[in-house]
Design a protein around this motif. Structure first.
Motif, PDB file in Angstrom:
ATOM      1  N   ILE A 151       0.842  -1.202   0.000  1.00 56.50           N
ATOM      2  CA  ILE A 151       0.000   0.000   0.000  1.00 56.50           C
ATOM      3  C   ILE A 151       0.877   1.252   0.000  1.00 56.50           C
ATOM      4  CG2 ILE A 151      -2.010  -1.107   1.074  1.00 56.50           C
ATOM      5  CD1 ILE A 151      -1.323   0.277   3.678  1.00 56.50           C
ATOM      6  N   SER A 152       0.351   2.271  -0.673  1.00 60.19           N
ATOM      7  CA  SER A 152       1.053   3.558  -0.735  1.00 60.19           C
ATOM      8  C   SER A 152       0.142   4.638  -0.171  1.00 60.19           C
ATOM      9  CB  SER A 152       1.420   3.896  -2.188  1.00 60.19           C
ATOM     10  OG  SER A 152       0.250   4.064  -2.983  1.00 60.19           O
ATOM     11  N   PHE A 153       0.738   5.548   0.579  1.00 63.17           N
ATOM     12  CA  PHE A 153       0.051   6.730   1.088  1.00 63.17           C
ATOM     13  C   PHE A 153       0.740   7.947   0.494  1.00 63.17           C
ATOM     14  CE2 PHE A 153      -1.089   3.929   4.600  1.00 63.17           C
ATOM     15  CZ  PHE A 153      -2.351   4.377   4.973  1.00 63.17           C
ATOM     16  N   SER A 154      -0.015   8.813  -0.148  1.00 59.70           N
ATOM     17  CA  SER A 154       0.516  10.092  -0.620  1.00 59.70           C
ATOM     18  C   SER A 154      -0.298  11.179   0.065  1.00 59.70           C
ATOM     19  CB  SER A 154       0.370  10.215  -2.137  1.00 59.70           C
ATOM     20  OG  SER A 154       1.079   9.194  -2.785  1.00 59.70           O
ATOM     21  N   THR A 155       0.363  11.983   0.886  1.00 58.79           N
ATOM     22  CA  THR A 155      -0.304  13.039   1.648  1.00 58.79           C
ATOM     23  C   THR A 155       0.046  14.388   1.030  1.00 58.79           C
ATOM     24  OG1 THR A 155      -0.100  11.708   3.651  1.00 58.79           O
ATOM     25  CG2 THR A 155      -0.579  14.047   3.945  1.00 58.79           C
ATOM     26  N   LEU A 156      -0.970  15.226   0.844  1.00 60.44           N
ATOM     27  CA  LEU A 156      -0.785  16.538   0.239  1.00 60.44           C
ATOM     28  C   LEU A 156      -1.538  17.573   1.044  1.00 60.44           C
ATOM     29  CD1 LEU A 156      -2.265  15.329  -3.116  1.00 60.44           C
ATOM     30  CD2 LEU A 156       0.159  15.404  -2.683  1.00 60.44           C
ATOM     31  N   ASP A 157      -0.972  18.749   1.152  1.00 61.86           N
ATOM     32  CA  ASP A 157      -1.673  19.855   1.793  1.00 61.86           C
ATOM     33  C   ASP A 157      -2.113  20.795   0.673  1.00 61.86           C
ATOM     34  OD1 ASP A 157      -2.715  21.147   3.909  1.00 61.86           O
ATOM     35  OD2 ASP A 157      -0.815  21.792   4.777  1.00 61.86           O
ATOM     36  N   LEU A 158      -3.435  20.919   0.454  1.00 57.49           N
ATOM     37  CA  LEU A 158      -3.951  21.655  -0.694  1.00 57.49           C
ATOM     38  C   LEU A 158      -4.866  22.797  -0.270  1.00 57.49           C
ATOM     39  CD1 LEU A 158      -5.021  18.589  -2.883  1.00 57.49           C
ATOM     40  CD2 LEU A 158      -2.868  19.855  -2.985  1.00 57.49           C
ATOM     41  N   ASN A 159      -4.743  23.925  -0.970  1.00 54.08           N
ATOM     42  CA  ASN A 159      -5.693  25.010  -0.731  1.00 54.08           C
ATOM     43  C   ASN A 159      -6.996  24.700  -1.476  1.00 54.08           C
ATOM     44  OD1 ASN A 159      -5.616  26.004  -3.441  1.00 54.08           O
ATOM     45  ND2 ASN A 159      -3.801  27.225  -2.960  1.00 54.08           N
ATOM     46  N   HIS A 190       3.126   9.315 -13.676  1.00 55.44           N
ATOM     47  CA  HIS A 190       1.708   9.327 -13.321  1.00 55.44           C
ATOM     48  C   HIS A 190       1.536   9.506 -11.820  1.00 55.44           C
ATOM     49  CE1 HIS A 190       1.614   7.063 -17.165  1.00 55.44           C
ATOM     50  NE2 HIS A 190       0.595   7.865 -17.367  1.00 55.44           N
ATOM     51  N   GLU A 191       2.319  10.354 -11.241  1.00 62.10           N
ATOM     52  CA  GLU A 191       2.226  10.547  -9.798  1.00 62.10           C
ATOM     53  C   GLU A 191       0.912  11.210  -9.421  1.00 62.10           C
ATOM     54  OE1 GLU A 191       5.811  11.740  -7.680  1.00 62.10           O
ATOM     55  OE2 GLU A 191       6.591  12.203  -9.664  1.00 62.10           O
ATOM     56  N   PHE A 192       0.537  11.047  -8.159  1.00 66.68           N
ATOM     57  CA  PHE A 192      -0.667  11.688  -7.649  1.00 66.68           C
ATOM     58  C   PHE A 192      -0.440  13.180  -7.431  1.00 66.68           C
ATOM     59  CE2 PHE A 192      -1.222   7.350  -5.751  1.00 66.68           C
ATOM     60  CZ  PHE A 192      -2.236   6.972  -6.617  1.00 66.68           C
ATOM     61  N   VAL A 193       0.815  13.578  -7.245  1.00 69.87           N
ATOM     62  CA  VAL A 193       1.138  14.972  -6.938  1.00 69.87           C
ATOM     63  C   VAL A 193       1.513  15.695  -8.229  1.00 69.87           C
ATOM     64  CG1 VAL A 193       2.581  16.488  -5.559  1.00 69.87           C
ATOM     65  CG2 VAL A 193       2.043  14.207  -4.710  1.00 69.87           C
ATOM     66  N   PRO A 194       0.662  16.599  -8.717  1.00 67.74           N
ATOM     67  CA  PRO A 194       0.984  17.327  -9.950  1.00 67.74           C
ATOM     68  C   PRO A 194       2.263  18.157  -9.797  1.00 67.74           C
ATOM     69  CG  PRO A 194      -1.327  17.629  -9.333  1.00 67.74           C
ATOM     70  CD  PRO A 194      -0.643  16.953  -8.177  1.00 67.74           C
ATOM     71  N   LYS A 195       3.028  18.238 -10.875  1.00 73.75           N
ATOM     72  CA  LYS A 195       4.313  18.940 -10.872  1.00 73.75           C
ATOM     73  C   LYS A 195       4.171  20.394 -10.403  1.00 73.75           C
ATOM     74  CE  LYS A 195       8.262  19.935 -13.932  1.00 73.75           C
ATOM     75  NZ  LYS A 195       8.818  20.802 -12.969  1.00 73.75           N
ATOM     76  N   GLU A 196       3.111  21.076 -10.838  1.00 68.63           N
ATOM     77  CA  GLU A 196       2.960  22.490 -10.454  1.00 68.63           C
ATOM     78  C   GLU A 196       2.775  22.653  -8.949  1.00 68.63           C
ATOM     79  OE1 GLU A 196      -1.128  21.259 -12.210  1.00 68.63           O
ATOM     80  OE2 GLU A 196       0.988  20.826 -12.566  1.00 68.63           O
ATOM     81  N   TYR A 197       2.242  21.640  -8.275  1.00 64.47           N
ATOM     82  CA  TYR A 197       2.120  21.705  -6.811  1.00 64.47           C
ATOM     83  C   TYR A 197       3.495  21.479  -6.175  1.00 64.47           C
ATOM     84  CZ  TYR A 197      -2.943  20.986  -7.523  1.00 64.47           C
ATOM     85  OH  TYR A 197      -4.239  21.080  -7.914  1.00 64.47           O
ATOM     86  N   ARG A 198       4.204  20.465  -6.671  1.00 65.79           N
ATOM     87  CA  ARG A 198       5.518  20.136  -6.106  1.00 65.79           C
ATOM     88  C   ARG A 198       6.499  21.291  -6.228  1.00 65.79           C
ATOM     89  NH1 ARG A 198       5.175  15.232  -9.096  1.00 65.79           N
ATOM     90  NH2 ARG A 198       6.707  16.167 -10.464  1.00 65.79           N
ATOM     91  N   ASP A 199       6.373  22.079  -7.293  1.00 67.37           N
ATOM     92  CA  ASP A 199       7.310  23.174  -7.533  1.00 67.37           C
ATOM     93  C   ASP A 199       7.047  24.409  -6.675  1.00 67.37           C
ATOM     94  OD1 ASP A 199       8.526  21.558  -9.371  1.00 67.37           O
ATOM     95  OD2 ASP A 199       7.645  22.540 -11.127  1.00 67.37           O
ATOM     96  N   SER A 200       5.907  24.460  -6.005  1.00 67.75           N
ATOM     97  CA  SER A 200       5.569  25.607  -5.169  1.00 67.75           C
ATOM     98  C   SER A 200       6.338  25.531  -3.847  1.00 67.75           C
ATOM     99  CB  SER A 200       4.071  25.611  -4.882  1.00 67.75           C
ATOM    100  OG  SER A 200       3.784  26.483  -3.824  1.00 67.75           O
ATOM    101  N   PRO A 201       6.973  26.645  -3.414  1.00 67.11           N
ATOM    102  CA  PRO A 201       7.755  26.618  -2.173  1.00 67.11           C
ATOM    103  C   PRO A 201       6.899  26.341  -0.933  1.00 67.11           C
ATOM    104  CG  PRO A 201       7.702  28.836  -3.109  1.00 67.11           C
ATOM    105  CD  PRO A 201       7.011  27.933  -4.085  1.00 67.11           C
ATOM    106  N   TYR A 204       3.347  21.158   0.607  1.00 65.23           N
ATOM    107  CA  TYR A 204       3.771  20.066   1.474  1.00 65.23           C
ATOM    108  C   TYR A 204       3.222  18.753   0.915  1.00 65.23           C
ATOM    109  CZ  TYR A 204       3.735  16.662   5.206  1.00 65.23           C
ATOM    110  OH  TYR A 204       3.903  15.507   5.912  1.00 65.23           O
ATOM    111  N   SER A 205       4.079  17.763   0.815  1.00 65.33           N
ATOM    112  CA  SER A 205       3.616  16.412   0.490  1.00 65.33           C
ATOM    113  C   SER A 205       4.535  15.399   1.163  1.00 65.33           C
ATOM    114  CB  SER A 205       3.589  16.182  -1.019  1.00 65.33           C
ATOM    115  OG  SER A 205       4.888  16.017  -1.526  1.00 65.33           O
ATOM    116  N   HIS A 206       3.977  14.230   1.373  1.00 62.64           N
ATOM    117  CA  HIS A 206       4.738  13.162   2.016  1.00 62.64           C
ATOM    118  C   HIS A 206       4.240  11.839   1.455  1.00 62.64           C
ATOM    119  CE1 HIS A 206       6.823  10.877   5.087  1.00 62.64           C
ATOM    120  NE2 HIS A 206       5.707  10.218   5.284  1.00 62.64           N
ATOM    121  N   GLU A 207       5.158  10.921   1.216  1.00 62.64           N
ATOM    122  CA  GLU A 207       4.761   9.601   0.748  1.00 62.64           C
ATOM    123  C   GLU A 207       5.317   8.554   1.690  1.00 62.64           C
ATOM    124  OE1 GLU A 207       5.434   8.869  -3.369  1.00 62.64           O
ATOM    125  OE2 GLU A 207       4.191  10.569  -3.948  1.00 62.64           O
ATOM    126  N   SER A 208       4.532   7.521   1.913  1.00 64.55           N
ATOM    127  CA  SER A 208       5.000   6.395   2.723  1.00 64.55           C
ATOM    128  C   SER A 208       4.447   5.104   2.132  1.00 64.55           C
ATOM    129  CB  SER A 208       4.606   6.565   4.193  1.00 64.55           C
ATOM    130  OG  SER A 208       3.239   6.852   4.309  1.00 64.55           O
TER     131      SER A 208
END
Length: 167
Positions: free
Chosen positions: A75-83, A141-152, A155-159
């Motif tokens: 199992i994979s967990f991808s955590t994102l903090d989104l506005n 095909h990641e769950f985290v879009p590149k434009e989100y990852r590039d923002s200073p 926050y995201s975390h994968e486990s």
């Protein structure tokens, strides 16, 4: 297809604690996993959707679900903090993935939010293997879009977890 669950609960601990919980609640379908990147770290997941039996549960509300669950898998967990605006785009992408058919090697997907914080989204995937997950992720095909990852401020975390052997 089973009943759509409203909530998933998890807790962390060592094998002694996990065994005590399992012995106290033999009626529950509790699955114990070991973290891929942290030796000795165990997680127990309760996917019953019922009131949690854990002392200090981490609760997730189910926003969406697709596929057929196989909890005895990687199992994979991808955590994102989104506005708010990011949530709308993200939810649309996840819903599209759910309705268009899951990637090869994925059993099921859950779109979740941390129980008391709608901005903290979690994607939980059940996979045939870590290799299937990696092949999909490396095909960009990641769950985290590149434009989100590039923002200073992003926050995201994968486990990642595999089933722990039952004692």
């Amino acid at each position: 297809m089973g009943i759509v669950k409203k909530q998933i609960a998890i807790t962390f601990g060592d094998s002694r604690i996990m065994n005590q919980i399992r012995e106290k609640h033999p009626d529950r379908k509790l699955v114990t996993y070991k973290a891929l990147n942290q030796t000795g770290k165990l997680m127990m997941l309760d996917y019953s959707g019922e009131k949690p039996v854990f002392q200090s549960p981490v609760l997730y509300d189910v926003l969406g679900h697709g596929g057929t669950d196989n909890w005895d898998s990687f199992i994979s967990f991808s955590t994102l903090d989104l506005n708010f605006d990011q949530q709308k785009v993200f939810d649309a992408r996840i819903n599209q993935l759910i309705s268009n058919g899951l990637p090869t090697g994925m059993y099921s997907i859950y779109s979740l939010n941390y129980h008391k914080d709608i901005s903290q989204r979690v994607i939980l995937g059940t996979w045939k293997s870590y290799r299937d997950f990696e092949l999909w992720k490396n095909a960009s095909h990641e769950f985290v879009p590149k434009e989100y990852r590039d923002s200073p401020s992003f926050y995201s975390h994968e486990s990642y977890y595999t089933p722990a052997e039952e004692k």
